[in-house]
Design a protein around this motif. Structure first.
Motif: not given
Length: 115
Positions: A45-50, A56-59, A72-74
């Motif tokens: 899950x951590x890998x998918x979230x990363x 998201x950051x690139x957008x 929060x999720x990170x």
């Protein structure tokens, strides 16, 4: 099987938020296998979230609410990953004294060699 010298930190907390530990000398017990499976799921899950976070950051159009939710999720994923790392680190075998003596006798490079 060799008995564990320490308790295993489990990848979940108790109802009061305190850490849970397992004491067993059976790495294939039901609870040990459940902990292993949970750790693997948390790391996946951590890998998918990363990967999602990088998108998201690139957008440039990501808004403050989306970035806050991502933070929060990170934070939760990092907490889980650190707990897995601590648990696994505590279960690593301690190096035996012969290996430590051999390590101590190995040649050393002075820190000045690195600039």
């Amino acid at each position: 099987m060799k008995a564990h010298s320490e308790l295993r930190l489990l990848p979940w907390s108790g109802p009061d938020g305190k850490p849970c530990y397992l004491s067993t000398d059976d790495d294939s017990s039901h609870l040990s296998r459940l902990a292993d499976t949970t750790e693997a799921a948390q790391l996946d899950a951590g890998q998918e979230l990363l990967e999602h976070a990088m998108e998201v950051i690139a957008d440039a159009e990501s808004g403050p609410a989306e970035l806050r939710l991502l933070a929060v999720d990170l934070t939760e994923a990092l907490r889980d990953t650190l707990r897995v790392a601590v648990s696994r680190g505590h279960r690593l075998p301690a190096p035996d004294s012969a290996a430590r003596e051999e390590e101590d006798a190995s040649p050393r490079v002075p820190t000045t060699a690195f600039g």
